[in-house]
Design an enzyme around this catalytic site. Sequence first.
Site, mmCIF file in Angstrom:
data_model
loop_
_atom_site.group_PDB
_atom_site.id
_atom_site.type_symbol
_atom_site.label_atom_id
_atom_site.label_comp_id
_atom_site.label_asym_id
_atom_site.label_seq_id
_atom_site.Cartn_x
_atom_site.Cartn_y
_atom_site.Cartn_z
ATOM 1 N N HIS A 1 -29.527 -14.966 -37.184
ATOM 2 C CA HIS A 1 -28.179 -15.202 -37.710
ATOM 3 C C HIS A 1 -28.235 -15.137 -39.227
ATOM 4 C CE1 HIS A 1 -24.328 -17.220 -38.549
ATOM 5 N NE2 HIS A 1 -23.996 -16.875 -37.314
ATOM 6 N N ASP B 1 -23.830 -15.756 -29.633
ATOM 7 C CA ASP B 1 -23.395 -14.505 -29.008
ATOM 8 C C ASP B 1 -24.280 -14.127 -27.827
ATOM 9 O OD1 ASP B 1 -21.339 -14.013 -30.963
ATOM 10 O OD2 ASP B 1 -22.942 -13.540 -32.364
#
Length: 438
Positions: free
Chosen positions: A315, A373
């Site tokens: 991320h 996600d």
Amino acid sequence: MSVAENLRPSGAAEASVLIDGATYDLPIRKGTIGPDVIDINSLYQDTGCFTYDPGFTSTASCESKITFIDGDEGILLYRGYPIDQLAEYGSFVETCYLLLYGELPTREQYKAFDSRIVKHTMVHEQMTRFYTGFRRDAHPMAVMVGVVGALSAFYHDSIDIKDPEQRDIASIRMIAKMPTIAAMAYKYSIGQPFVYPRNELTYSANFLHMCFAVPCEEYKVDPVLARAMDRIFILHADHEQNASTSTVRLAGSSGANPFACISAGIACLWGPAHGGANEAALMMLQQIGSVDRIPEFIKRAKDKSDPFRLMGFGHRVYKNYDPRAKIMQKTCHEVLDAVGLGNDPILQVALELERIALSDDYFIQKKLYPNIDFYSGITLKALGFPTDMFTVLFAIARTVGWIAQWKEMIEDPMHRIGRPRQLYTGATERAYVATEAR
């Protein structure tokens, strides 16, 4: 040029910048938590220099009291409350109140706030005809950008950003109407009639009902799925100064009406590097297909010459396990069990990939931990949504964060129109040459 931090006799921290032999002092501002920031507000005025920070990754664009992220420690706080506690024990409507007003609501405040949202869930009837102007195969996000932007043409009584009451009404309207607008976009894309909101249903249950009910038979929302949807909305409600939030703030800094600002945020969210990441992660899991093929794809991921990349890992902010991913994993299992897909092969691929990522030195050294996600794509697919609706659901959840950030900016007496600077590397001044002489 060099920068050194020192301490003033008064105890106020400052940084010194040395440019061409001259020293300039810059104050260092401290937040309640998180890194300090060097205040360069007067840098250009004092030195004639700008800073250069592509992507603004080292620049604080504003002061905010809404969301805090510690990427190294894997911490996400909404108004000081850990995301896992809000998702486990709270509701999305309660989270909306918290983000908008700064505190968790009392029982009476919650009841009044929820009632206000319920009363604004319907959209102007003329907007139903607005949808027919789009092609049947239009992407739902394209529809969302257009319809949300058009809200300012229907609700003239809440676009005066200088009026606190109108700002509040616009905020409630967008939180209330976004699920209705999104469900209508979905229904239009599959050729089914629109389903109107039901006041007796909760926020998330109402959204699922508008998406999956049909006029010819009764549809009962599974409470497990409604709770999962609610939790997904909480997890995506805000995420500090990300690309779409910064877009909303930048658009709002010009004095644009709130509906236009949120439409701009939706357009930014549509980008595959932002809101489309969960769809990419799901497609990757489907490409792998089965657990026995994982070693092949792990090998490819480690090969710099291979274009294949593992999606849903790592991320921009989190250098530790994404705190939202843990909750999303639990939610994913609950949904799959509820719909009878507990042994889904895609989930088995995801679990094995997660195990490898948390134990393989390659992933650990590069801090490639599973992010939200990684599991949200599987969950949304199990809920019954096609992949082109994934980012739309993200937009529903993020609306409250965008609105809270927009309101905070408007109410900040220090705010002014955004105007990033640049490092110009083009041609210097030159004279125009007539066409025949070129």
